[in-house]
Scaffold this motif. Structure first.
Motif, mmCIF file in Angstrom:
data_model
loop_
_atom_site.group_PDB
_atom_site.id
_atom_site.type_symbol
_atom_site.label_atom_id
_atom_site.label_comp_id
_atom_site.label_asym_id
_atom_site.label_seq_id
_atom_site.Cartn_x
_atom_site.Cartn_y
_atom_site.Cartn_z
ATOM 1 N N HIS A 116 0.831 -1.209 0.000
ATOM 2 C CA HIS A 116 0.000 0.000 0.000
ATOM 3 C C HIS A 116 0.866 1.260 0.000
ATOM 4 O O HIS A 116 0.564 2.237 -0.682
ATOM 5 N N GLN A 119 2.585 1.228 -3.629
ATOM 6 C CA GLN A 119 1.647 1.325 -4.754
ATOM 7 C C GLN A 119 0.319 1.885 -4.231
ATOM 8 O O GLN A 119 -0.666 1.152 -4.105
ATOM 9 N N PRO A 120 0.248 3.163 -3.916
ATOM 10 C CA PRO A 120 -0.937 3.721 -3.262
ATOM 11 C C PRO A 120 -2.222 3.675 -4.093
ATOM 12 O O PRO A 120 -3.301 3.871 -3.538
ATOM 13 N N TYR A 121 -2.125 3.397 -5.376
ATOM 14 C CA TYR A 121 -3.333 3.345 -6.208
ATOM 15 C C TYR A 121 -3.841 1.916 -6.421
ATOM 16 O O TYR A 121 -4.840 1.712 -7.092
ATOM 17 N N ASN A 122 -3.171 0.951 -5.845
ATOM 18 C CA ASN A 122 -3.581 -0.450 -5.959
ATOM 19 C C ASN A 122 -4.615 -0.743 -4.865
ATOM 20 O O ASN A 122 -4.320 -0.606 -3.681
ATOM 21 N N THR A 123 -5.799 -1.153 -5.258
ATOM 22 C CA THR A 123 -6.869 -1.416 -4.289
ATOM 23 C C THR A 123 -6.699 -2.751 -3.555
ATOM 24 O O THR A 123 -7.258 -2.923 -2.470
ATOM 25 N N GLU A 148 -11.629 4.021 2.418
ATOM 26 C CA GLU A 148 -10.560 4.357 1.468
ATOM 27 C C GLU A 148 -10.792 3.657 0.131
ATOM 28 O O GLU A 148 -10.568 4.244 -0.932
ATOM 29 N N MET A 152 -11.079 5.341 -3.523
ATOM 30 C CA MET A 152 -10.222 4.925 -4.625
ATOM 31 C C MET A 152 -11.034 4.479 -5.837
ATOM 32 O O MET A 152 -10.651 4.728 -6.967
ATOM 33 N N ASN A 153 -12.124 3.781 -5.559
ATOM 34 C CA ASN A 153 -12.952 3.234 -6.636
ATOM 35 C C ASN A 153 -14.384 3.140 -6.124
ATOM 36 O O ASN A 153 -14.723 2.229 -5.377
#
Length: 194
Positions: A116, A119-123, A148, A152-153
């Motif tokens: 996390h 790669q802060p954009y990986n869910t 969160e 993110m999504n």
């Protein structure tokens, strides 16, 4: 504009184009074996490439093996990827998931946190941390990860279900109903509801 000015009627231009096409054809033939199947596509880079790409190839090869139920081999591939490059995308998350599945929950969570951070954009690691905290008796921390995930999504349906369950368990029926309704609306818009 460049191609408008080049006349293929001139023999120099024609030879240059045919020569360039021949070079690309030879390069393609040299790599044909890499595209024979999904295994060779990821196996070749584990032998003939830079460390960064080699680590990514091991992660993808591990994922293929995991999908086929070859979990021990997948675990080894993820570990090998991290030995080559400890920052490779999805490497820490996938290795952590294998540790978690083996009952090493705290060790797995440490890898989720590392993924996390890197790669802060990986869910995936966010979802895995939510599961970890929910299952280890810390639903209030899990709540932060579910929220969160939605930031993110907003189509991450699992997060809505988890939040609805969390608020229902706390007795906050209004929030529980709100997240359940939002999940249902997204499913209906996407044609996923029954």
């Amino acid at each position: 504009r460049l191609f408008k000015e080049v006349s293929l009627s001139s023999s120099r231009a024609a030879y240059a184009c045919f020569g360039l096409a021949a070079v690309f054809a030879l390069i393609s033939l040299g790599h044909e074996s890499s595209f024979a199947n999904r295994w060779s596509f990821w196996t070749d880079p584990t032998e003939n490439t830079s460390p960064r790409f080699m680590a990514a190839a091991y992660v993808n090869l591990g994922k293929l093996k995991e999908q086929e139920g070859r979990t021990e081999e997948a675990f080894q591939d993820y570990g090998h990827a991290l030995q080559i490059d400890s920052t490779v995308p999805k490497g820490n998350n996938n290795y952590g998931a294998m540790l978690y599945a083996r009952g090493k929950k705290e060790e797995g969570a440490a890898y989720f946190k590392r993924e996390h951070r890197l790669q802060p954009y990986n869910t995936d690691p966010v979802n895995n941390l939510g599961i970890y905290y929910r299952n280890t008796g810390h639903p209030e921390i899990a709540e932060k990860y579910w929220l969160e995930l939605i930031r993110m999504n907003r189509y991450y349906l699992v997060a809505y279900k988890e939040l609805a369950d969390y608020y229902r368990a706390r007795g906050d029926m209004a929030k529980s109903a709100m997240y359940a309704m939002q999940k249902k609306e997204i499913e209906e818009k996407a044609g996923l509801s029954k």
